[in-house]
Motif scaffolding. Structure first.
Motif, PDB file in Angstrom:
ATOM      1  N   SER A 278       0.847  -1.196   0.000  1.00 58.40           N
ATOM      2  CA  SER A 278       0.000   0.000   0.000  1.00 58.40           C
ATOM      3  C   SER A 278       0.883   1.245   0.000  1.00 58.40           C
ATOM      4  O   SER A 278       2.092   1.176   0.228  1.00 58.40           O
ATOM      5  CB  SER A 278      -0.895   0.000   1.238  1.00 58.40           C
ATOM      6  OG  SER A 278      -0.107   0.144   2.404  1.00 58.40           O
ATOM      7  N   ARG A 279       0.274   2.403  -0.230  1.00 58.37           N
ATOM      8  CA  ARG A 279       1.036   3.657  -0.159  1.00 58.37           C
ATOM      9  C   ARG A 279       1.606   3.859   1.240  1.00 58.37           C
ATOM     10  O   ARG A 279       2.719   4.345   1.390  1.00 58.37           O
ATOM     11  CB  ARG A 279       0.146   4.839  -0.561  1.00 58.37           C
ATOM     12  CG  ARG A 279      -0.145   4.814  -2.038  1.00 58.37           C
ATOM     13  CD  ARG A 279      -0.777   6.063  -2.597  1.00 58.37           C
ATOM     14  NE  ARG A 279      -1.461   6.930  -1.665  1.00 58.37           N
ATOM     15  CZ  ARG A 279      -2.533   7.633  -1.942  1.00 58.37           C
ATOM     16  NH1 ARG A 279      -3.061   7.561  -3.127  1.00 58.37           N
ATOM     17  NH2 ARG A 279      -3.083   8.401  -1.042  1.00 58.37           N
ATOM     18  N   TYR A 280       0.841   3.475   2.260  1.00 54.79           N
ATOM     19  CA  TYR A 280       1.320   3.557   3.635  1.00 54.79           C
ATOM     20  C   TYR A 280       2.577   2.707   3.819  1.00 54.79           C
ATOM     21  O   TYR A 280       3.566   3.150   4.401  1.00 54.79           O
ATOM     22  CB  TYR A 280       0.220   3.105   4.606  1.00 54.79           C
ATOM     23  CG  TYR A 280       0.733   2.656   5.949  1.00 54.79           C
ATOM     24  CD1 TYR A 280       1.159   3.583   6.894  1.00 54.79           C
ATOM     25  CD2 TYR A 280       0.806   1.304   6.264  1.00 54.79           C
ATOM     26  CE1 TYR A 280       1.654   3.169   8.126  1.00 54.79           C
ATOM     27  CE2 TYR A 280       1.278   0.890   7.482  1.00 54.79           C
ATOM     28  CZ  TYR A 280       1.706   1.820   8.411  1.00 54.79           C
ATOM     29  OH  TYR A 280       2.194   1.399   9.630  1.00 54.79           O
ATOM     30  N   GLU A 281       2.556   1.468   3.316  1.00 50.52           N
ATOM     31  CA  GLU A 281       3.710   0.579   3.459  1.00 50.52           C
ATOM     32  C   GLU A 281       4.917   1.108   2.686  1.00 50.52           C
ATOM     33  O   GLU A 281       6.043   1.071   3.193  1.00 50.52           O
ATOM     34  CB  GLU A 281       3.338  -0.834   2.993  1.00 50.52           C
ATOM     35  CG  GLU A 281       2.347  -1.505   3.912  1.00 50.52           C
ATOM     36  CD  GLU A 281       1.700  -2.738   3.311  1.00 50.52           C
ATOM     37  OE1 GLU A 281       1.186  -3.555   4.094  1.00 50.52           O
ATOM     38  OE2 GLU A 281       1.688  -2.891   2.070  1.00 50.52           O
ATOM     39  N   ASP A 282       4.689   1.613   1.474  1.00 52.30           N
ATOM     40  CA  ASP A 282       5.789   2.199   0.702  1.00 52.30           C
ATOM     41  C   ASP A 282       6.399   3.391   1.431  1.00 52.30           C
ATOM     42  O   ASP A 282       7.623   3.558   1.467  1.00 52.30           O
ATOM     43  CB  ASP A 282       5.311   2.631  -0.684  1.00 52.30           C
ATOM     44  CG  ASP A 282       5.151   1.461  -1.644  1.00 52.30           C
ATOM     45  OD1 ASP A 282       5.773   0.396  -1.417  1.00 52.30           O
ATOM     46  OD2 ASP A 282       4.392   1.611  -2.626  1.00 52.30           O
ATOM     47  N   ALA A 283       5.549   4.242   2.019  1.00 53.69           N
ATOM     48  CA  ALA A 283       6.051   5.407   2.752  1.00 53.69           C
ATOM     49  C   ALA A 283       6.832   4.970   3.986  1.00 53.69           C
ATOM     50  O   ALA A 283       7.891   5.537   4.293  1.00 53.69           O
ATOM     51  CB  ALA A 283       4.891   6.317   3.152  1.00 53.69           C
ATOM     52  N   LEU A 284       6.346   3.959   4.680  1.00 55.07           N
ATOM     53  CA  LEU A 284       7.049   3.453   5.864  1.00 55.07           C
ATOM     54  C   LEU A 284       8.422   2.915   5.484  1.00 55.07           C
ATOM     55  O   LEU A 284       9.417   3.190   6.161  1.00 55.07           O
ATOM     56  CB  LEU A 284       6.214   2.380   6.566  1.00 55.07           C
ATOM     57  CG  LEU A 284       6.836   1.736   7.805  1.00 55.07           C
ATOM     58  CD1 LEU A 284       7.200   2.781   8.862  1.00 55.07           C
ATOM     59  CD2 LEU A 284       5.881   0.688   8.375  1.00 55.07           C
TER      60      LEU A 284
END
Length: 99
Positions: free
Chosen positions: A44-50
């Motif tokens: 997800s975008r959240y996982e990529d950002a993390l």
């Protein structure tokens, strides 16, 4: 615990055999290499950002959990619920994402 897999064939020649099943799982050069073969979905975008935040923090030499959590918070990284990171929330998230 053994430090190696004793079932793997020992290479007696400089070149592996080109036939599948003889020291190879597939015929070399003929197998399609699929990216991310073990995951069930794209991140997800959240996982990529993390991941981006973690890479940046680790690049600074951070290794301790408390220091890592502080650096993530300082960079503006937040949990998926938009909360600040704590040692407990970070460990729980890594356990969840690592399934």
């Amino acid at each position: 615990m053994t430090e190696y897999n004793p079932k793997l064939a020992t290479w007696f020649r400089n070149e592996p055999n080109t036939e599948a099943g003889i020291n190879n799982i597939q015929v070399p050069g003929r197998a399609e290499n699929i990216v991310w073969q073990t995951r069930h979905r794209e991140p997800s975008r959240y996982e990529d950002a993390l991941v981006a935040h973690l890479e940046a923090v680790f690049a600074t030499g951070v290794v301790g959990l408390d220091e890592l959590v502080g650096a993530l918070n300082a960079r503006g990284s937040r949990t998926e619920a938009s909360a600040l990171w704590s040692a407990d929330s970070f460990q729980a998230e890594m356990a969840r994402l690592g399934y």
